[in-house]
Design an enzyme around this catalytic site. Structure first.
Site, PDB file in Angstrom:
ATOM      1  N   GLY A 140     -13.067   0.479  21.603  1.00 48.53           N
ATOM      2  CA  GLY A 140     -12.929  -0.973  21.674  1.00 48.53           C
ATOM      3  C   GLY A 140     -13.992  -1.674  22.505  1.00 48.53           C
TER       4      GLY A 140
ATOM      5  CD  GLU B 168     -10.165   7.947  19.055  1.00 44.08           C
ATOM      6  OE1 GLU B 168     -10.499   7.169  18.158  1.00 44.08           O
ATOM      7  OE2 GLU B 168      -9.110   7.841  19.692  1.00 44.08           O
TER       8      GLU B 168
ATOM      9  CD  GLU C 103      -5.744   2.438  22.766  1.00 44.26           C
ATOM     10  OE1 GLU C 103      -4.830   2.320  21.926  1.00 44.26           O
ATOM     11  OE2 GLU C 103      -6.902   2.030  22.564  1.00 44.26           O
TER      12      GLU C 103
ATOM     13  CG  HIS D  40      -5.192   6.920  20.890  1.00 46.23           C
ATOM     14  ND1 HIS D  40      -5.536   6.069  21.913  1.00 46.23           N
ATOM     15  CD2 HIS D  40      -6.050   6.663  19.877  1.00 46.23           C
ATOM     16  CE1 HIS D  40      -6.550   5.319  21.519  1.00 46.23           C
ATOM     17  NE2 HIS D  40      -6.890   5.660  20.282  1.00 46.23           N
TER      18      HIS D  40
ATOM     19  CB  SER E 145     -17.393   1.299  19.243  1.00 46.48           C
ATOM     20  OG  SER E 145     -16.700   0.735  20.345  1.00 46.48           O
TER      21      SER E 145
ATOM     22  N   GLY F 239     -10.415   2.163  14.946  1.00 41.72           N
ATOM     23  CA  GLY F 239      -9.433   1.196  15.422  1.00 41.72           C
ATOM     24  C   GLY F 239      -9.699  -0.175  14.841  1.00 41.72           C
ATOM     25  N   GLY F 240     -10.359  -1.025  15.628  1.00 47.22           N
ATOM     26  CA  GLY F 240     -10.562  -2.431  15.263  1.00 47.22           C
ATOM     27  C   GLY F 240     -11.105  -2.638  13.861  1.00 47.22           C
TER      28      GLY F 240
ATOM     29  CG  ASN G 191      -5.035   3.983  16.035  1.00 48.88           C
ATOM     30  OD1 ASN G 191      -3.924   3.489  15.874  1.00 48.88           O
ATOM     31  ND2 ASN G 191      -5.476   4.409  17.218  1.00 48.88           N
ATOM     32  CD1 TRP G 192      -4.808  -0.359  10.697  1.00 45.03           C
ATOM     33  CD2 TRP G 192      -2.981  -1.496  10.040  1.00 45.03           C
ATOM     34  NE1 TRP G 192      -5.008  -0.764   9.398  1.00 45.03           N
ATOM     35  CE2 TRP G 192      -3.899  -1.462   8.966  1.00 45.03           C
ATOM     36  CE3 TRP G 192      -1.762  -2.143   9.849  1.00 45.03           C
ATOM     37  CZ2 TRP G 192      -3.641  -2.062   7.727  1.00 45.03           C
ATOM     38  CZ3 TRP G 192      -1.492  -2.748   8.618  1.00 45.03           C
ATOM     39  CH2 TRP G 192      -2.432  -2.708   7.570  1.00 45.03           C
ATOM     40  CE  LYS G 193      -6.942   1.633  18.943  1.00 41.45           C
ATOM     41  NZ  LYS G 193      -7.920   1.550  20.027  1.00 41.45           N
TER      42      LYS G 193
HETATM   43  P1  PGA Z   1     -12.007   1.368  18.104  1.00 47.42           P
HETATM   44  O1  PGA Z   1     -10.734   2.313  18.436  1.00 47.42           O
HETATM   45  O2  PGA Z   1     -12.539   1.796  16.765  1.00 47.42           O
HETATM   46  O3  PGA Z   1     -11.427  -0.025  18.077  1.00 47.42           O
HETATM   47  O4  PGA Z   1     -12.994   1.582  19.198  1.00 47.42           O
HETATM   48  C1  PGA Z   1     -10.733   3.667  18.075  1.00 47.42           C
HETATM   49  C2  PGA Z   1      -9.434   4.317  18.474  1.00 47.42           C
HETATM   50  O5  PGA Z   1      -8.889   3.997  19.534  1.00 47.42           O
HETATM   51  O6  PGA Z   1      -8.908   5.180  17.743  1.00 47.42           O
END
Ligand code: PGA
Length: 248
Positions: A172, A166, A98, A96, A211, A232-233, A11-13
């Site tokens: 993050g 999640e 967010e 998600h 994470s 994500g990251g 997930n590149w956000k």
């Molecule tokens: P993260 O994000 O791996 O950077 O913790 C995961 C996500 O939000 O899907």
């Protein structure tokens, strides 16, 4: 319990310009040279879906990060499920945390988006997860079960889809739940799927997200009921993401 092949999704956000396609190309080349034991997906910003799927669509499944619940109309700035599919997407992340937090998305909103995604032929990845306060209050399983009941639509019967657990506090932050905590929530997600969809709820992969890194991927991915990861990251660089994919 029978499990489908694992699914590892990046997930590149809101990260990624044309120049960052080089990372996806490097990932695609590595997977071409040595195929993954899992399905691999990347969900870039909507602006890159078409370019990414043209470049690597044969080795990497491309996805959106959200879609609108309506098929078309006067919704300035929004993208429909059919538009994602038209651009080459196969997957779409929905609900998600967010978006639940920043855009006020409710379980009912997520369920409506699931319907739209299925109608457009996309494979939804439905996200659920508790906040730190809910975890500390001992409510994680209850919160996730409630989110599942509200976000999982009957439209998923007979369809390919995934769920991503999640924990909001793990996204993050570098913090991750214990394997026991992950397994307990994943069991509750599976129970909610079976309660809602019957036998159709038995095989959908339940991803863990929050994470995930090359250093912790192997133990997370081998935990009971963990059917993959939403990353994500660590999905932004091909080398890191490959480290996770190769841990399957
Ligand atoms: P993260 O994000 O791996 O950077 O913790 C995961 C996500 O939000 O899907």
């Amino acid at each position: 319990m029978k499990q489908s092949v694992k699914l590892i999704v990046g997930n590149w956000k809101m990260n990624g310009l044309g120049a960052d396609l080089a990372e996806a190309l490097a990932l695609g080349a590595a997977l071409q040279a040595s195929p993954a034991r899992a399905r691999v997906g990347v969900c870039p910003p909507a602006t890159l879906i078409e370019r990414l799927s043209r470049a690597v669509g044969n080795t990497i499944e491309v996805g959106g990060q959200d879609c609108h619940a309506e098929p078309a109309g006067a919704f300035t700035g929004s993208v429909s499920a059919a538009m994602l599919a038209d651009a080459g997407a196969k997957l779409v992340i929905l609900g998600h945390s967010e978006r639940r937090a920043a855009c006020g998305e409710t379980d009912a909103d997520v369920a409506a988006k699931v319907d739209a995604a299925v109608a457009a032929g996309l494979e939804p990845i439905v996200c659920v997860g508790e906040t730190l306060a809910q975890r500390e209050a001992g409510e994680a399983v209850e919160v996730v079960s409630r989110q599942m009941a509200g976000s999982v639509s009957d439209a998923l019967k007979g369809q390919a889809f995934a769920v991503a657990y999640e924990p909001v506090w793990a996204i993050g932050t570098g913090l991750i739940p214990t394997l026991e905590q992950i397994e307990a929530v994943h069991r509750a997600v599976r129970a909610a799927l079976i309660a809602r969809l019957g036998d159709d709820g038995r095989t959908a992969p339940i991803l863990y997200g929050g994470s995930v890194k090359p250093s912790n991927a192997a133990e997370i991915l081998h935990a009971a009921e963990v059917g993959g990861a939403l990353v994500g990251g660590a999905s932004l660089k091909a080398e890191d993401f490959l480290g996770i994919i190769r841990a399957v």
